[in-house]
Design an enzyme around this catalytic site. Structure first.
Site, PDB file in Angstrom:
ATOM      1  CB  CYS A  45      -0.814  -0.153   1.324  1.00 29.96           C
ATOM      2  SG  CYS A  45      -2.121   1.331   1.273  1.00 29.96           S
ATOM      3  NE  ARG A  68     -10.116  -1.893   0.122  1.00 25.76           N
ATOM      4  CZ  ARG A  68      -8.787  -1.309   0.806  1.00 25.76           C
ATOM      5  NH1 ARG A  68      -8.130  -0.625   0.150  1.00 25.76           N
ATOM      6  NH2 ARG A  68      -9.102  -1.852   1.992  1.00 25.76           N
TER       7      ARG A  68
END
Length: 524
Positions: free
Chosen positions: A336, A438
């Site tokens: 991430c 998302r």
């Protein structure tokens, strides 16, 4: 002249003269004004008194308000981590898997159904065939469903008059696929009468040494079935996460917060879904709040885990909306880059502590998602207040994770990518897939990545890896002096469990050092 040493017999009495216990309380450790944001590497838990074996440590914990697991291990809803195989074995080993939604609704529902059908108590809707079904059709069904025991009823329906049973032994050596099953089936299968208990049914299976027990009513109509294979699974996987009513494995899945996800959820619930994760990188949105409200009205028995969140303000909105659990973490995963690209997020240790401190007051269990690299990190996440730990990178590269192995530089690898990576966003087209929804990017003409694509080394099967984590966590709790995860939480809050902040040099000292070379084997 030096003072005479104290009487050793009075050591415990002398200890009471100190104004505070050694180390820091969790409140002192997590004071952001003093230490800033902390990750799991920035502190240690101090050891306590060991007066019990590690095998006595209970790892039972809450996933949501109503769902309890025997282990705190959860697999992430990523398309390179959790599909049906991962979800099946996570549940068998005491945790739960959340199936990703970067696929069509029907594909996701099919994966949920596969998990739910893997292990059963009474199978109330068994797949049945008629006497005119051909051997060839049975072979196709065997390949499709993964099993070969099919009850035969007069009309091929359940309930229906039972006339026989076809098993793999009946068709194993038959080459003529045009034969009908009435010619090859077992005509007097072992039966039980409707109303017997699961324990009584399993006892009949043990005594008769048969693979299937067909349950019939007083008129001889098939109403349900028991499988010997499920009995064996009960023995081999005593910690398995199961529904209290159906005895099927627990299964979770993720959805987004766009309108199309409502129909997706309907299919998942029909397939037997137990708990849903609302999958957003930033969970504090009107989209998620509205989705929680709709789910509570439409499927009141379905448990909802909301998130992701990193602050108590985010958590408060979701708790007030009715969330049954929270998912904590923003930008801490190994793949991430949200914190780097968006300048938004929080160090995971600080995020877990602050959200859990708030949510636990309302009886809402929290899941630490991201930043977990080893057993020590799992222990620290639980000590800071989380009830479960979600793993992505730790489970990527295992046999049960999706994808094929490939070789690079002599290493056996599997692909692993963030759901915010460009690859994931473009998997099924940009418009409204799991990754774009998302990150609220469904309508963007230019996609901004919040994750990367990479590869991880083959880790083997989670059938070995999860027991390694389980035993390691038990030993960790033993060192701390806590016989359960419940007592760990309680003792952290009352100040019995203490912590120590780690400087950069302390972190170096705590790792392997001063060796020419070494091999790091985590388990055999």
């Amino acid at each position: 002249m030096s003072a005479a040493p104290l009487d050793y017999k009075k050591a415990l009495e002398h200890l009471k003269t100190y104004s505070s216990k050694d180390g820091l309380s969790v409140q002192e450790l997590m004071d952001s004004t003093t230490r800033g944001g902390l990750t799991y590497n920035d502190f240690l838990v101090l050891p306590g008194l060991v007066n019990f074996p590690s095998s006595a440590v209970s790892l039972q914990t809450k996933l949501t308000k109503k769902i309890t697991l025997n282990t705190p291990f959860v697999s992430s809803p990523m398309d390179t981590v959790t599909e049906a195989d991962m979800a099946i074995y996570m549940a068998l080993l005491g945790g739960i898997g959340f199936i990703h939604h970067n696929c069509t609704p029907k594909e996701q529902a099919s994966m949920v159904k596969k998990v739910k059908m893997f292990e059963n108590g009474f199978i109330n809707s068994p797949i049945v065939i008629s006497p005119t079904t051909t051997v060839g059709e049975v072979k196709v069904m065997k390949r499709k469903f993964g099993f070969s025991g099919f009850p035969v009823t007069e009309d091929g329906k359940c309930p229906g008059k039972l006339v026989g049973l076809v098993t793999s032994r009946d068709i194993q050596f038959l080459e003529d696929d045009s034969l009908v099953v009435s010619e090859v089936m077992t005509k007097n299968p072992v039966t039980g009468i409707k109303g017997i208990t699961l324990k009584e049914g399993n006892e009949i299976l043990k005594q008769t040494k048969k693979g299937k027990l067909l349950i019939v009513d007083d008129n001889g109509n098939l109403v349900s079935m028991l499988s010997r294979a499920d009995l064996m699974k009960n023995q081999n996987y005593p910690l398995a996460s199961k529904s209290a009513t159906t005895k099927q494995l627990l299964c979770g899945a993720a959805i987004g917060t766009i309108e199309a996800d409502k129909e997706r959820l309907r299919l998942l619930v029909e397939a037997g879904l137990d708990v849903v994760i609302l999958d957003s990188s930033q969970g504090n949105s009107v989209f998620q709040l509205n989705m929680i409200k709709w789910i509570k009205e439409t499927f009141p028995d379905l448990e909802i885990i909301a998130g992701n969140v990193a602050t108590r303000e985010q958590a408060a909105n979701l708790i007030a909306a009715g969330a049954d659990g929270l998912r904590i973490g923003m930008g801490s995963g190994s793949i991430c880059i949200t914190q780097e690209v968006m300048a938004c997020g929080r160090p995971q240790g600080t995020a877990v502590y602050n959200v859990c401190q708030f949510a636990n007051q309302f009886g809402v269990p929290c899941m630490a998602d991201g930043g977990v690299q080893n057993i020590g990190h799992i222990t620290k996440a639980l000590a800071l207040g989380s009830s479960t730990v979600m793993m992505g990178g730790m489970l990527a590269g295992t046999t049960e994770s999706p994808g094929e192995y490939f070789y690079k530089d002599g290493k056996r690898l599997k692909a692993y990518r963030g759901m915010g990576s460009i690859d994931a966003m473009q998997k099924t087209g940009n418009k409204g897939n799991a990754s774009t929804s998302r990150y609220f990017s469904e309508s963007d003409s230019v996609l901004v990545a919040q994750g990367v694509s990479g590869a991880v080394v083959d880790k083997g099967s989670i059938k070995k890896f999860i027991p390694y984590l389980y035993n390691g966590l038990q030993h960790s709790c033993q060192d701390i002096g806590c016989e359960s995860l419940t007592s760990l939480k309680e003792n952290v809050q009352n100040g019995e469990v203490r912590f120590e902040f780690r400087t950069a040099s302390a972190q170096l000292e705590g790792g392997v050092h001063n060796l020419h070379s070494y091999e790091k084997r985590l388990y055999n």
